[in-house]
Design a protein around this motif. Sequence first.
Motif, PDB file in Angstrom:
ATOM      1  N   CYS A   1       0.838  -1.203   0.000  1.00  0.00           N
ATOM      2  CA  CYS A   1       0.000   0.000   0.000  1.00  0.00           C
ATOM      3  C   CYS A   1       0.870   1.249   0.000  1.00  0.00           C
ATOM      4  N   THR A   2       0.191   2.362  -0.175  1.00  0.00           N
ATOM      5  CA  THR A   2       0.821   3.670  -0.067  1.00  0.00           C
ATOM      6  C   THR A   2      -0.151   4.590   0.658  1.00  0.00           C
ATOM      7  N   VAL A   3       0.358   5.690   1.194  1.00  0.00           N
ATOM      8  CA  VAL A   3      -0.474   6.623   1.959  1.00  0.00           C
ATOM      9  C   VAL A   3      -0.146   8.037   1.514  1.00  0.00           C
ATOM     10  N   LYS A   4      -1.171   8.879   1.441  1.00  0.00           N
ATOM     11  CA  LYS A   4      -0.957  10.251   0.979  1.00  0.00           C
ATOM     12  C   LYS A   4      -2.111  11.117   1.459  1.00  0.00           C
ATOM     13  N   PRO A   5      -1.894  12.424   1.615  1.00  0.00           N
ATOM     14  CA  PRO A   5      -2.992  13.334   1.996  1.00  0.00           C
ATOM     15  C   PRO A   5      -4.043  13.404   0.898  1.00  0.00           C
ATOM     16  N   SER A   6      -5.262  13.707   1.297  1.00  0.00           N
ATOM     17  CA  SER A   6      -6.369  13.842   0.342  1.00  0.00           C
ATOM     18  C   SER A   6      -6.994  15.222   0.498  1.00  0.00           C
ATOM     19  N   THR A   7      -6.995  15.971  -0.576  1.00  0.00           N
ATOM     20  CA  THR A   7      -7.584  17.312  -0.571  1.00  0.00           C
ATOM     21  C   THR A   7      -8.819  17.393  -1.459  1.00  0.00           C
ATOM     22  N   GLU A   8      -9.247  16.253  -1.994  1.00  0.00           N
ATOM     23  CA  GLU A   8     -10.393  16.246  -2.892  1.00  0.00           C
ATOM     24  C   GLU A   8     -11.710  16.168  -2.136  1.00  0.00           C
ATOM     25  N   ASN A   9     -11.665  15.984  -0.829  1.00  0.00           N
ATOM     26  CA  ASN A   9     -12.877  15.856  -0.030  1.00  0.00           C
ATOM     27  C   ASN A   9     -13.162  17.161   0.694  1.00  0.00           C
ATOM     28  N   GLU A  10     -14.422  17.415   1.014  1.00  0.00           N
ATOM     29  CA  GLU A  10     -14.817  18.632   1.706  1.00  0.00           C
ATOM     30  C   GLU A  10     -14.320  18.653   3.138  1.00  0.00           C
ATOM     31  N   ARG A  11     -14.183  17.491   3.736  1.00  0.00           N
ATOM     32  CA  ARG A  11     -13.748  17.416   5.139  1.00  0.00           C
ATOM     33  C   ARG A  11     -12.244  17.644   5.245  1.00  0.00           C
ATOM     34  N   ARG A  12     -11.824  18.198   6.382  1.00  0.00           N
ATOM     35  CA  ARG A  12     -10.416  18.515   6.607  1.00  0.00           C
ATOM     36  C   ARG A  12      -9.660  17.310   7.152  1.00  0.00           C
ATOM     37  N   PHE A  13      -8.341  17.401   7.096  1.00  0.00           N
ATOM     38  CA  PHE A  13      -7.420  16.452   7.724  1.00  0.00           C
ATOM     39  C   PHE A  13      -7.621  15.028   7.185  1.00  0.00           C
ATOM     40  N   CYS A  14      -7.961  14.896   5.914  1.00  0.00           N
ATOM     41  CA  CYS A  14      -8.208  13.580   5.318  1.00  0.00           C
ATOM     42  C   CYS A  14      -6.918  13.048   4.680  1.00  0.00           C
ATOM     43  N   PHE A  15      -6.789  11.725   4.647  1.00  0.00           N
ATOM     44  CA  PHE A  15      -5.689  11.070   3.939  1.00  0.00           C
ATOM     45  C   PHE A  15      -6.166   9.708   3.449  1.00  0.00           C
ATOM     46  N   GLU A  16      -5.472   9.201   2.425  1.00  0.00           N
ATOM     47  CA  GLU A  16      -5.857   7.947   1.778  1.00  0.00           C
ATOM     48  C   GLU A  16      -4.803   6.880   2.043  1.00  0.00           C
ATOM     49  N   VAL A  17      -5.274   5.665   2.323  1.00  0.00           N
ATOM     50  CA  VAL A  17      -4.418   4.483   2.371  1.00  0.00           C
ATOM     51  C   VAL A  17      -4.822   3.625   1.183  1.00  0.00           C
ATOM     52  N   VAL A  18      -3.931   3.531   0.184  1.00  0.00           N
ATOM     53  CA  VAL A  18      -4.262   2.896  -1.089  1.00  0.00           C
ATOM     54  C   VAL A  18      -3.530   1.566  -1.193  1.00  0.00           C
ATOM     55  N   SER A  19      -4.275   0.494  -1.437  1.00  0.00           N
ATOM     56  CA  SER A  19      -3.719  -0.829  -1.674  1.00  0.00           C
ATOM     57  C   SER A  19      -4.130  -1.268  -3.068  1.00  0.00           C
TER      58      SER A  19
END
Length: 732
Positions: free
Chosen positions: A301-319
């Motif tokens: 997997c990889t992990v990265k911040p997500s700014t495409e969502n309306e909510r703050r402080f989001c990040f994605e864990v992608v497998s």
Amino acid sequence: MTVKLDFEECLKDSPRFRADIELVQSDVSELETRLEKLVKQCQAMLEAGRVYCHTSKSFVSGLRDLGQHCSGDKTMEVKVAQFYTHAPFAQLSFYFQVHMDVRRFKDVRKEFERSSECLEGALVRNAQAPRSKQHEVEEASNALLNARRAFRSEAMDYVLEINVIEAKKKTDILMAMLSLMESQAQLFQHGHQSLSELDEYRRKLNEEHTQFVLNSAREKRDMEQRHAAIKKKDVSYDDSIMDFNADAANGIPMEGYLYKRASNAFKTWSRRWFSIQKNQLVYQKKFKEQPTVVVEDLRLCTVKPSTENERRFCFEVVSPSKCCLLQADSERQQQAWISAVQNSIASAFQEHREDTHSPVRVGGGGGGGGGGDQENKAREALEEVQAIPGNRQCCDCGEPGPDWASINLGITLCISPFLPKVRSLTLDSWEPELIKLMCELGNTVINRIYEARIDEITIKKPHPSSPRGDKESWIRSKYVEKKFIQKLPETGRTALVRRSSGRRNRADAQDRPAQRPPLKPKPGRATLPRLTGLNPSDLLQKNNTHRDSDEEEEDLSGLHPGALLYRSAALQNFPVMADALAHGASVNWVNAAEESSTPLIQAVSANALAACEFLLQNGANVNQADSSGRGPLHHATILGHTGLVCLFLKRGADYNAKDKNQKDPITIAVDTANADIVTLLRIAKMNKEMREMDGAFGQSGDETYHDIFRDFSHMASNNPEKLKRRSADPKT
């Protein structure tokens, strides 16, 4: 004094802390119940004592009367007088003090639960505050700070009360025991001989009680000082609470609350307790619940911040299989979680590198005496995959020795991005059909398609030393957005390919007309002109061994992408198949002019094992039937293609499906006297029935079932001529 709960743990407000709170509350309730029971027993004992005293007085009165009768005998009179003893039973005063502590405990508990509910509401409002409305964000943040400050203050008070009542249980109960013993000693002082054996026990209890009192007083003083010191600090923020610790004693380097967005249609958010443990990312709602695994292996997997969502402080864990969107409570926590996942990925890879004896797993375990030979052949085939032109360097950045492969594209990569169907070349199991498929494509062929216009654009292709983010951006632009493929022109091209002889054989086998009507696009869709980034000679280079010299040529230049996939599947032309899919061809395209046949059925007609696997890996429906009600498994059975029957059964084909003649594949195999196919179909059916009988605890399959299918898979991929030994013998 035993400390039941720690202040730092209550500041985390973890599921473990909540579970400990529930245990304490249950313990206090049980203590209160036992105390009430003890008081009732004490009252009964007192009542019995009053009766005893009353009866004793009556008895002593009788003795006095007797003494008066013996008044002339002074010795007798004294003895009788000494026999009378008045020692009333004392009340057990310790209960009322402990009872007051329990009531205070309940009051503090109510305040704790009220502040906990307020904090939960503030967290929800803070999480829901849109980044576009700054005044709502500030209002929610301030409310969260106040709620967290109030909650942690009440939580520490509650923990203090729990620890104090835990200490007082020992001292007060022991004090009551000593008081009772002293009362009984006074009551039965004339029976000292019978109670003398308790002297040593009483002495030890006195000494232990004294030591308990001293220790409890000292620890209570220290705890109150620590409590006062912590309350002076501003505990509204979480900066000092959650930190990554790779050497944590409990094996959990990182844990804390996160919001998780559901993958359903409603996209709801739920707050769960996440943790990193055993090289996995898991979450749970309550401490006693079995954790739910989000990522099976952090190396994938990889992990990265997500700014495409309306909510703050989001990040994605992608497998490779899914993407999980998470939200922290603050930017600091967001960065802490991203760093924790990245550190865990690095640690997992470091552990793998240290294990120098980890074997390459290819094709599963060996079945029978030939298992070792099969694995050796599979390893040789995997080396052959790496030897395909361009495969020894990453398809996208050119880094040598790539570790990953995209099995639906047939390429090798240096990182495991968000592409579907990504496997490790050294860690994952590789079936022979997949190895055969990988040998048909390769990085050079795929780059001719997906980088056909790379010289016309200004985007710079990444190199081995480029940041991971640049590589991921390139992969998204290349494979997902398809920015670099050749655009469809207004006019077609004149590349020529031949009709597949396999299609004619299939027509004869099913009593179809030898001449097919012209190819038509799927109803409701326009025919699109075609032009790929490949040279016309490239379209034919892999088909020379499958053609007869007398076959007529067919112009594919103006075909709809789905029709092009349909034709190239029968020709086993993998570059053209990949090119058609890149230009939007539906892998389940239906040719209404040829009995609603599909590309997968066309590949079956040519006995193209690798082409069938390529279509299946790109989403082909293994059970999609033509107008005769026959799916790929029916056609493979009719034509006697044992290897394809084995492949379709492993990919979930329905062996009970009936065509318009009400014949299922097993019936067709029996009619054609194909013993191998009958064996495969019946074993698959029996294996499924065995799993259904075992219910929820059934195994993934019988060992014999796996061995037989593994042998047929290796034979179909490496020695297909051996599978023809019975198909033409009706007497078998």
